[in-house]
Design an enzyme around this catalytic site. Structure first.
Site, short mmCIF file in Angstrom:
data_model
loop_
_atom_site.label_atom_id
_atom_site.label_comp_id
_atom_site.label_asym_id
_atom_site.label_seq_id
_atom_site.Cartn_x
_atom_site.Cartn_y
_atom_site.Cartn_z
N CYS A 144 3.15 -18.88 -67.60
CA CYS A 144 4.03 -19.61 -66.68
C CYS A 144 4.32 -21.03 -67.14
O CYS A 144 5.25 -21.66 -66.66
CB CYS A 144 3.45 -19.59 -65.27
SG CYS A 144 3.45 -17.94 -64.58
N HIS A 172 7.59 -24.99 -61.56
CA HIS A 172 7.44 -23.55 -61.78
C HIS A 172 7.35 -22.88 -60.41
O HIS A 172 6.70 -23.39 -59.50
CB HIS A 172 6.16 -23.29 -62.59
CG HIS A 172 5.81 -21.83 -62.64
ND1 HIS A 172 6.70 -20.88 -63.08
CD2 HIS A 172 4.67 -21.17 -62.28
CE1 HIS A 172 6.12 -19.69 -63.00
NE2 HIS A 172 4.91 -19.83 -62.50
N ASN A 178 8.50 -15.04 -58.83
CA ASN A 178 7.97 -15.68 -60.04
C ASN A 178 8.48 -14.93 -61.28
O ASN A 178 8.08 -13.79 -61.53
CB ASN A 178 6.43 -15.65 -59.99
CG ASN A 178 5.78 -16.37 -61.15
OD1 ASN A 178 6.45 -16.74 -62.11
ND2 ASN A 178 4.48 -16.55 -61.08
O1 UT7 Z 1 2.34 -18.30 -61.93
C1 UT7 Z 1 1.10 -18.31 -62.52
C2 UT7 Z 1 0.07 -18.82 -61.63
N1 UT7 Z 1 -0.08 -17.98 -60.48
C3 UT7 Z 1 -0.11 -18.50 -59.29
O2 UT7 Z 1 0.05 -19.69 -59.14
C4 UT7 Z 1 -0.45 -17.61 -58.12
C5 UT7 Z 1 -1.57 -18.17 -57.35
N2 UT7 Z 1 -1.98 -17.37 -56.22
C6 UT7 Z 1 -1.23 -17.14 -55.11
O3 UT7 Z 1 -0.09 -17.50 -55.06
C7 UT7 Z 1 -1.90 -16.52 -53.92
O4 UT7 Z 1 -3.28 -16.49 -54.10
C8 UT7 Z 1 -1.41 -15.09 -53.56
C9 UT7 Z 1 0.01 -15.14 -53.05
C10 UT7 Z 1 -1.50 -14.19 -54.79
C11 UT7 Z 1 -2.27 -14.52 -52.45
O5 UT7 Z 1 -2.24 -15.38 -51.33
P1 UT7 Z 1 -3.61 -15.85 -50.63
O6 UT7 Z 1 -3.22 -16.68 -49.50
O7 UT7 Z 1 -4.46 -16.47 -51.69
O8 UT7 Z 1 -4.18 -14.50 -50.12
P2 UT7 Z 1 -5.62 -13.88 -50.40
O9 UT7 Z 1 -5.66 -13.28 -51.75
O10 UT7 Z 1 -6.65 -14.87 -50.00
O11 UT7 Z 1 -5.63 -12.74 -49.34
C12 UT7 Z 1 -5.63 -13.01 -47.91
C13 UT7 Z 1 -5.59 -11.68 -47.19
C14 UT7 Z 1 -6.59 -10.66 -47.73
O12 UT7 Z 1 -7.05 -9.91 -46.64
P3 UT7 Z 1 -8.49 -10.18 -46.01
O13 UT7 Z 1 -9.45 -9.99 -47.13
O14 UT7 Z 1 -8.44 -11.59 -45.53
O15 UT7 Z 1 -8.59 -9.18 -44.91
C15 UT7 Z 1 -5.75 -9.79 -48.62
O16 UT7 Z 1 -6.25 -8.48 -48.74
O17 UT7 Z 1 -4.29 -11.11 -47.36
C16 UT7 Z 1 -4.43 -9.76 -47.87
N3 UT7 Z 1 -3.30 -9.49 -48.73
C17 UT7 Z 1 -2.14 -9.01 -48.25
N4 UT7 Z 1 -1.73 -8.68 -47.01
C18 UT7 Z 1 -0.47 -8.26 -46.87
C19 UT7 Z 1 -3.19 -9.65 -50.07
N5 UT7 Z 1 -1.97 -9.29 -50.46
C20 UT7 Z 1 -1.30 -8.90 -49.37
C21 UT7 Z 1 0.01 -8.41 -49.15
N6 UT7 Z 1 0.37 -8.11 -47.89
N7 UT7 Z 1 0.91 -8.27 -50.15
#
Ligand code: UT7
Length: 334
Positions: A113, A254, A284
């Site tokens: 990225c 980005h 992205n």
């Molecule tokens: O570009 C290169 C660098 N990459 C980035 O900068 C990406 C960095 N990361 C992110 O943008 C975020 O971490 C994500 C968008 C990937 C995820 O968001 P988050 O707020 O960190 O969510 P999380 O992984 O902490 O998950 C929160 C909850 C979980 O459920 P529980 O364990 O709290 O019950 C996940 O299972 O959301 C759940 N979850 C979803 N729910 C609905 C994860 N993905 C989804 C989904 N739909 N697609």
């Protein structure tokens, strides 16, 4: 006397087909509401037929058409990508042939990225030294080719696009790439990668079964570091160049997650009206996000000569960095 590299052309290409949040609701256990509030994404583009070189070639052709320039004038093509058409030959060679840039050489650069930021700084060196006069820097990724559409946390993030800039030497020192700060920290490699297919894990039945040819990301771990890294490096380049928030006209971030972009703008004390944003429409697109923003905002007449731009990115590696640019093109009247 070293010259300054100035951006003198922009172009982009996005495939027609859209992959909306509603489409993803049918594929994995997710909701439009979750995706929008956690990431800021509404839809992305998907390239069904073709490869990364087609996205890049489309972007360069758009640039050449707008510049009324022949491909034969290009000296060098630098391609930022993590989804090359194949390991070798380099995607730069494939693109060179596709656009008919007979007099150009080129190479691929891999920094995920942050790829475009790294490639733009690299391209600028060839111009500043006086070695070349027309350098194309293109960021292109067919992220859908390495996305696991059963992994709901990651498949909602990525899309396909290509976008390109032309760098030329500037007669005056007034415009162009003024400064940059680049970093990498290999200890972050375990949190965002694609493990299969390289010399460490050559393709086998096992690598396919273990889904090692897909992007892997520990989103939470990457988020924590990205939010600090991108904000810090953007703030750092402002301070280094004595820029206040009033001096910065545009943050060109980005586009990985709207929440990371907001945190970066906050750290820079920038109003949201000064932040380039298109993550809602493209998701992205890895190496393409920053030039895609620049190309669209230029085309819409929102970029004006003399404006101060801070480009910043964070990605796999970890890699991150920022560039300070004094925009040198006249306001687009199209
Ligand atoms: O570009 C290169 C660098 N990459 C980035 O900068 C990406 C960095 N990361 C992110 O943008 C975020 O971490 C994500 C968008 C990937 C995820 O968001 P988050 O707020 O960190 O969510 P999380 O992984 O902490 O998950 C929160 C909850 C979980 O459920 P529980 O364990 O709290 O019950 C996940 O299972 O959301 C759940 N979850 C979803 N729910 C609905 C994860 N993905 C989804 C989904 N739909 N697609």
């Amino acid at each position: 006397m070293p010259k300054r590299a100035v951006i003198t052309g922009v172009g982009h290409y996005v495939p027609e087909e859209k992959l909306t949040n509603a489409d993803l609701e049918k594929m994995v256990d997710t909701t439009d509401e979750w995706i929008r509030t956690r990431t800021g994404i509404r839809e992305r583009r998907i390239l069904r037929d073709g490869a990364t070189s087609d996205l890049a070639a489309g972007a360069i052709k758009d640039l050449l058409k707008k510049k009324k320039m022949s491909a034969e004038e290009i000296d060098l093509i630098i391609v930022a990508t993590v989804t090359p058409d194949m390991f070798f030959p380099a995607t730069a060679c494939v693109i060179q042939e596709k656009i008919g840039a007979k007099n150009a050489w080129g190479f691929d650069l891999s920094a995920a990225c942050s790829g475009f930021v790294f490639a733009l700084v690299t391209g600028a060196q060839f111009v500043q030294t006086g070695a070349y006069k027309k350098v194309i820097v293109v960021g292109a990724d067919k992220m859908t080719s390495i996305t696991d559409y059963t992994d709901r946390a990651n498949c909602i993030l990525f899309g396909d696009a290509g976008a390109a800039l032309l760098l030329e030497p500037s007669e005056s020192k007034e415009y162009g790439i003024v400064d940059y700060i680049l970093h990498c920290d290999g200890s972050g490699g375990q949190y965002l990668n694609m493990l299969g297919g390289g010399s460490l894990n050559p393709a086998s039945h096992e690598t396919v079964e273990k889904k090692m040819h897909y992007l892997y990301q520990d989103g939470k771990a990457v988020f924590k570091v990205a939010v600090v890294g991108m904000a810090d490096v953007s703030y750092e380049i402002m301070k280094k160049n004595n820029l206040t928030s009033n001096d910065v006209d545009w943050l060109v971030p980005h586009q990985a997650n709207k929440r990371i972009i907001d945190a970066t703008a906050n750290r820079m004390e920038l109003d949201s009206s000064k932040v380039m944003l298109n993550i809602d429409r493209y998701g992205n697109t890895t190496a393409a996000t920053i030039p895609l923003c620049l190309s669209e905002y230029y085309q819409n007449g929102q970029l004006k000569k003399g404006q101060n731009l801070v480009l910043s990115a964070f990605g796999a590696g970890y890699t991150w960095g920022a560039i300070y640019i004094k925009w040198g093109m006249e306001n687009c009247q199209d």
